[in-house]
Design a protein around this motif. Structure first.
Motif, short mmCIF file in Angstrom:
data_model
loop_
_atom_site.label_atom_id
_atom_site.label_comp_id
_atom_site.label_asym_id
_atom_site.label_seq_id
_atom_site.Cartn_x
_atom_site.Cartn_y
_atom_site.Cartn_z
N GLU A 57 0.83 -1.22 0.00
CA GLU A 57 0.00 0.00 0.00
C GLU A 57 0.86 1.26 0.00
OE1 GLU A 57 -3.62 -0.40 2.81
OE2 GLU A 57 -2.11 -1.81 3.59
N SER A 58 1.94 1.23 0.79
CA SER A 58 2.80 2.41 0.87
C SER A 58 3.46 2.72 -0.46
CB SER A 58 3.87 2.19 1.95
OG SER A 58 3.29 2.12 3.23
N ALA A 59 3.78 1.68 -1.23
CA ALA A 59 4.38 1.90 -2.55
C ALA A 59 3.39 2.57 -3.49
CB ALA A 59 4.86 0.57 -3.14
N VAL A 60 2.11 2.19 -3.39
CA VAL A 60 1.08 2.82 -4.23
C VAL A 60 1.05 4.32 -3.97
CG1 VAL A 60 -1.39 2.94 -4.71
CG2 VAL A 60 -0.30 0.72 -4.32
N LYS A 61 1.09 4.70 -2.68
CA LYS A 61 1.07 6.12 -2.33
C LYS A 61 2.37 6.80 -2.72
CE LYS A 61 -1.90 5.09 1.64
NZ LYS A 61 -1.98 5.02 3.12
N MET A 118 4.49 6.09 -5.07
CA MET A 118 4.66 6.22 -6.52
C MET A 118 3.54 7.02 -7.18
SD MET A 118 5.79 2.24 -7.04
CE MET A 118 5.98 2.27 -8.81
N GLY A 119 2.52 7.38 -6.41
CA GLY A 119 1.43 8.18 -6.95
C GLY A 119 0.55 7.44 -7.93
N LEU A 120 0.35 6.12 -7.71
CA LEU A 120 -0.45 5.31 -8.62
C LEU A 120 -1.91 5.31 -8.17
CD1 LEU A 120 1.98 2.26 -8.94
CD2 LEU A 120 1.75 4.18 -10.52
N THR A 121 -2.82 5.53 -9.13
CA THR A 121 -4.25 5.51 -8.80
C THR A 121 -4.88 4.15 -9.10
OG1 THR A 121 -4.71 6.47 -10.98
CG2 THR A 121 -4.56 8.00 -9.11
N ASP A 122 -4.41 3.49 -10.13
CA ASP A 122 -4.93 2.17 -10.50
C ASP A 122 -3.73 1.28 -10.84
OD1 ASP A 122 -6.56 0.09 -11.11
OD2 ASP A 122 -7.18 0.86 -13.07
N PRO A 123 -3.02 0.80 -9.82
CA PRO A 123 -1.69 0.20 -10.04
C PRO A 123 -1.70 -1.14 -10.78
CG PRO A 123 -2.36 -0.04 -7.76
CD PRO A 123 -3.40 0.83 -8.40
N VAL A 124 -2.73 -1.97 -10.59
CA VAL A 124 -2.71 -3.31 -11.18
C VAL A 124 -2.70 -3.20 -12.71
CG1 VAL A 124 -3.94 -5.50 -11.41
CG2 VAL A 124 -3.87 -4.32 -9.19
N GLY A 125 -1.73 -3.90 -13.29
CA GLY A 125 -1.58 -3.85 -14.74
C GLY A 125 -0.53 -2.87 -15.22
N LYS A 126 -0.07 -1.99 -14.34
CA LYS A 126 0.97 -1.03 -14.70
C LYS A 126 2.33 -1.75 -14.76
CE LYS A 126 -1.36 2.94 -14.78
NZ LYS A 126 -2.42 2.90 -13.86
N TYR A 127 3.28 -1.11 -15.46
CA TYR A 127 4.61 -1.71 -15.64
C TYR A 127 5.68 -0.81 -15.02
CZ TYR A 127 2.72 -5.14 -18.91
OH TYR A 127 2.01 -6.17 -19.49
N LEU A 128 6.71 -1.47 -14.48
CA LEU A 128 7.91 -0.78 -14.01
C LEU A 128 9.08 -1.26 -14.85
CD1 LEU A 128 6.06 -0.36 -11.45
CD2 LEU A 128 8.16 -0.50 -10.09
N ARG A 129 9.88 -0.32 -15.31
CA ARG A 129 11.07 -0.68 -16.08
C ARG A 129 12.30 -0.24 -15.29
NH1 ARG A 129 12.26 -2.18 -21.11
NH2 ARG A 129 10.12 -1.92 -21.82
N ASP A 130 13.26 -1.19 -15.17
CA ASP A 130 14.50 -0.90 -14.46
C ASP A 130 15.50 -0.34 -15.46
OD1 ASP A 130 16.72 -0.75 -12.93
OD2 ASP A 130 16.76 -2.85 -12.32
N ASP A 131 15.67 0.99 -15.47
CA ASP A 131 16.56 1.63 -16.43
C ASP A 131 17.98 1.78 -15.92
OD1 ASP A 131 14.55 1.83 -18.22
OD2 ASP A 131 14.02 3.91 -17.76
N ASP A 132 18.26 1.22 -14.72
CA ASP A 132 19.62 1.32 -14.19
C ASP A 132 20.55 0.27 -14.75
OD1 ASP A 132 19.30 3.55 -12.75
OD2 ASP A 132 19.25 2.61 -10.77
#
Length: 799
Positions: A562-566, A568-582
């Motif tokens: 839950e804390s990650a949702v807040k 990262m500022g996500l409103t509808d997180p399920v289905g979203k993608y994170l890309r590791d650009d490092d």
């Protein structure tokens, strides 16, 4: 002359056995508390004194800023080593890279032990100035060498000479014992350094460490240094402050600031807030130091009160001595010698109390304090302590009693005056102000602990155990072990994770996602888990779904809390993608498939950190998490699990921890402080009550004729009790009036250190006031009712 003073003092003690017992007993308790606290404070202040170079040793720390919040810690990147060696070695005599504490399995013949140690560079034994008992100090020269502490060597080899023997570490690699060093005592930062292995071995054993050679963003290491003779900590800090930022532009956005954190501050001043050092455990040293001083003061106040209260009993003695030529200074010496004798007796009893309680105190405080019998400095301090206490306790009575005029005393015309009892009243008020403040402080400390304990954990920690799996022997055996543990009937679910349930071992940043604000610097806890993780912990899925072995794509899926949702500022997180650009070769995007309930994995006094749970693909997990079968007893389950474990890993000692016990350890420091505070508060109240008891008995004795007359005239027991009690109750009420605002101010400041904290409620202060008044009534009532029930004929027939 002094001998005569002591004789008279001794006779007075024997003549007034009751008051002497109260005086000596109260002082003994006060001195015992002060002695124990003094030994504890000395142990705290002498932390790391074992290391001869304590004043020259530092650890490299760094502060980094994420979205305006600065965090500080000892974790540094591996490339920093060469950055400092190449341009800044004039500042250092030694520079040592180190791993974090590593639990490893050490095997020799039939013996197998789990011990904790570090991989460190070759100069480590010299930097720490370890006391080598056998072998060579430069014992890390060879890549396959190992240095052992004395206790580990004894456990592994017994009477055999360990030097040159080969120990198998983690069932993987053979290590030759090159040195045995003295066990580092408990009150030192490296007390759990049970073995040291070469840094070069660390680089060959773990591939990710070798790859971290040029990864400035991988803060997974420690660095210890010894300063050069011509430098200071502040000078070197100023020199290296911006090294990381200058050498690596990619991490410059976090404004990394390096500094040296000296060993003398590691234990007592290790708290940082927004990049600034703000204290730490030193506050408890001050707290208990103040408590010790006040408890001793309370005992001394008892002595002063009883001595001055009984002044009329000594008035004729003073008058006669003065009339035959005694000077005032002689009388002062006389009364001070009485004080010295009382304090000396009390000190002897206090030593006995300390010796009886030291083992229990060590268990409670998790210390290994020993009584310093052979320490001449301790006995010098003790003598000065006795002398100081004698002067503190006896100065006012000596000055007061020696001031009587012989003519007035012998004529019987001496009057005590309207304000003669005022000093005693002030001292009683001071006593109970301290006692009430102690009561309020202790209640608030315990309430804060219980407040954090009752905070929702986010998962079911009861009946959950974790087994460390640090050896390569566990590689690739998760599915097999899970099947066998479940089939044994001792566990109903099992998972594996890269971090223990109660800690965060890894943090990551450098992710991008749709809608990420420009310039946003994320900081996410990272844990790799097997698909059964949420089920084994009873971790609730709030949105989306859990991992599933039926979906091959879940190997690139993640769960977030839950804390990650807040965060990262996500409103509808399920289905979203994170890309590791490092990474140079980016992995497939990480798909958010579910949101789990926040679970406390670090401090229960802090907000839950935003976190990611990633699907473990490599099988490099560090812990098995087993949910025990509730239909069996815990001991039965553990016995069964141990049997299954040993059948597959006969050369590895079976270890496990109950997660609820591990979680409970997070409260250990505060609970120890709370328990010690409660004990010292109880003793402070007892000492105050002893003094009040003595004063009440004296007042009752002094007014026995008045009580007799009142009873003859028809006064009831309640009337007499009220007459004797009301003055003391007024004094305690004044104490409460003073103690409440002081306690509120102090404890409100203490609570500011805890982001997750209790709110100060009015009832805490009311409860403390009622408690203090109740204690006073109980203490005073015994003597008051005794006096009220006495036969008036006995007190009046003397007339």
């Amino acid at each position: 002359m002094f001998k005569n003073y002591l004789k008279i003092a001794w006779r007075n003690l024997l003549k007034n056995k009751g008051y002497s017992a109260i005086n000596i007993g109260g002082l003994a308790l006060g001195m015992a508390v002060t002695l124990i606290i003094g030994l504890w404070v000395n142990d705290e202040l002498s932390y790391n004194d074992y290391f001869s170079k304590k004043d020259r040793i530092s650890q490299v720390f760094q502060s980094q800023t994420f979205n305006g919040n600065t965090s500080t810690g000892p974790a540094i990147p591996r490339p920093l080593e060469m950055g400092l060696r190449n341009g800044y070695m004039d500042n250092f005599k030694h520079l040592v890279m180190s791993s974090w504490n590593n639990p490893l399995y050490l095997n020799y013949k039939e013996k197998s032990l789990s011990k904790t140690g570090n991989f460190m560079q070759e100069e480590a034994p010299e930097l720490l100035d370890l006391k080598i008992l056998k072998g060579e100090k430069n014992g890390l020269r060879k890549i396959n060498s190992i240095m052992l502490s004395e206790s580990v060597a004894n456990a592994l080899f017994g009477d055999e000479d360990p030097i040159g023997k080969v120990v198998k570490a983690n069932s993987q690699y053979d290590m030759e014992v090159t040195a045995i060093y003295e066990d580092i005592p408990m009150n030192n930062s490296f007390h759990d350094l049970e073995f040291i292995m070469p840094w070069e071995k660390y680089l060959t054993v773990f591939e990710w460490i070798k790859n971290a050679e040029d990864q400035w963003g991988n803060n997974s290491f420690q660095m210890f240094v010894e300063l050069a003779d011509n430098t200071t900590t502040d000078q070197v800090t100023a020199s290296i402050k911006d090294v990381k930022k200058n050498l690596n532009k990619e991490t410059a956005e976090f404004n990394p600031q390096l500094f040296l954190f000296p060993m003398k501050d590691w234990y007592l001043r290790d708290s940082f807030e927004n990049g600034k050092q703000v204290g730490g455990r030193i506050k408890y040293v001050w707290l208990f130091g103040i408590i010790g001083a006040f408890v001793l003061l309370l005992a001394c106040i008892n002595f002063m009160n009883l001595s001055t209260a009984r002044s009329e009993k000594r008035a004729k003695e003073v008058g006669i001595r003065k009339s035959i030529g005694s000077h005032r200074n002689q009388l002062i010496y006389q009364f001070l010698s009485e004080s010295f004798l009382v304090v000396l007796f009390a000190f002897g009893i206090a030593l006995f109390i300390v010796l009886l309680s030291l083992d229990g105190f060590n268990d409670l405080a998790r210390k290994e304090i020993t009584f310093p019998w052979s320490n001449s400095f301790f006995w010098l301090i003790s003598f000065l302590f006795v002398l100081f206490t004698s002067l503190l306790a006896g100065s006012y009575p000596a000055l007061y009693l020696s001031s009587f005029k012989p003519v007035d005393v012998l004529k019987g015309t001496m009057t005590t005056g309207k304000y003669a009892g005022l000093p005693r009243k002030i001292l009683v008020v001071l006593q109970f102000t301290v006692s009430v403040a102690f009561i309020i402080g202790t209640v608030i400390v315990m309430q804060q602990i219980n407040y954090a304990k009752n905070r929702p954990v986010g998962y079911d920690k009861e009946g959950l155990i974790q087994i460390p799996t640090m050896s390569q022997d566990f590689q690739g055996k998760y599915d097999l072990m899970r099947r066998e543990f479940l089939e044994s009937g001792a566990a109903i679910e099992m998972s594996a994770s890269s971090s223990p349930t109660t800690q965060i071992w890894s943090n990551r940043s450098g992710f991008n996602w749709e809608g990420k604000p420009d310039g946003f610097q994320e900081d996410l806890a990272w844990t790799e888990v097997t698909p059964e993780y949420a089920k084994s912990l009873n971790l609730k899925i709030l949105d989306g779904r859990d991992f599933s072995r039926e979906f091959a794509t879940d190997s690139s899926a993640i769960l977030i809390n839950e804390s990650a949702v807040k965060h990262m500022g996500l409103t509808d997180p399920v289905g979203k993608y994170l890309r590791d650009d490092d990474t140079e070769d980016p992995n497939p995007p990480l798909k958010i498939i579910g949101v789990v309930q926040d679970m406390i994995a670090s401090s229960p006094y802090e907000p839950v950190k935003q976190g990611i749970y990633a699907y473990d693909k490599e099988g490099n997990v560090s812990f098995y998490n087993l949910r025990l079968n509730p239909d069996n007893s815990a001991s039965e389950n553990i016995t069964t699990i141990e049997g299954v474990f040993q059948s597959h890993f006969p050369d590895i000692p079976f270890q496990y921890d109950f997660v609820d016990a591990e979680y409970g350890e997070k409260f250990a420091a505060e609970e120890r402080i709370g328990t010690l505070s409660a004990i010292f508060t109880a003793l402070a109240i007892l000492i105050s009550c002893l003094g009040l008891f003595g004063l009440t008995s004296f007042v009752a004795e002094q007014r026995q004729k008045e009580i007799g007359v009142r009873k003859v005239l028809g006064a009831s027991v309640f009337n007499v009790w009220n007459m004797l009690s009301k003055d003391f109750l007024k004094l305690v009420a004044i104490s409460c009036f003073i103690a409440v605002p002081i306690s509120y101010y102090v404890m409100n400041g203490w609570l500011q250190d805890y982001p997750y904290r209790v709110i100060l409620e009015w009832w805490i202060f009311v409860l403390a006031v009622i408690g203090a008044l109740a204690i006073t009534i109980l203490t005073v009532s015994f003597q008051a009712i005794k006096a009220a029930n006495s036969n008036p004929i006995k007190s009046l027939r003397m007339e």
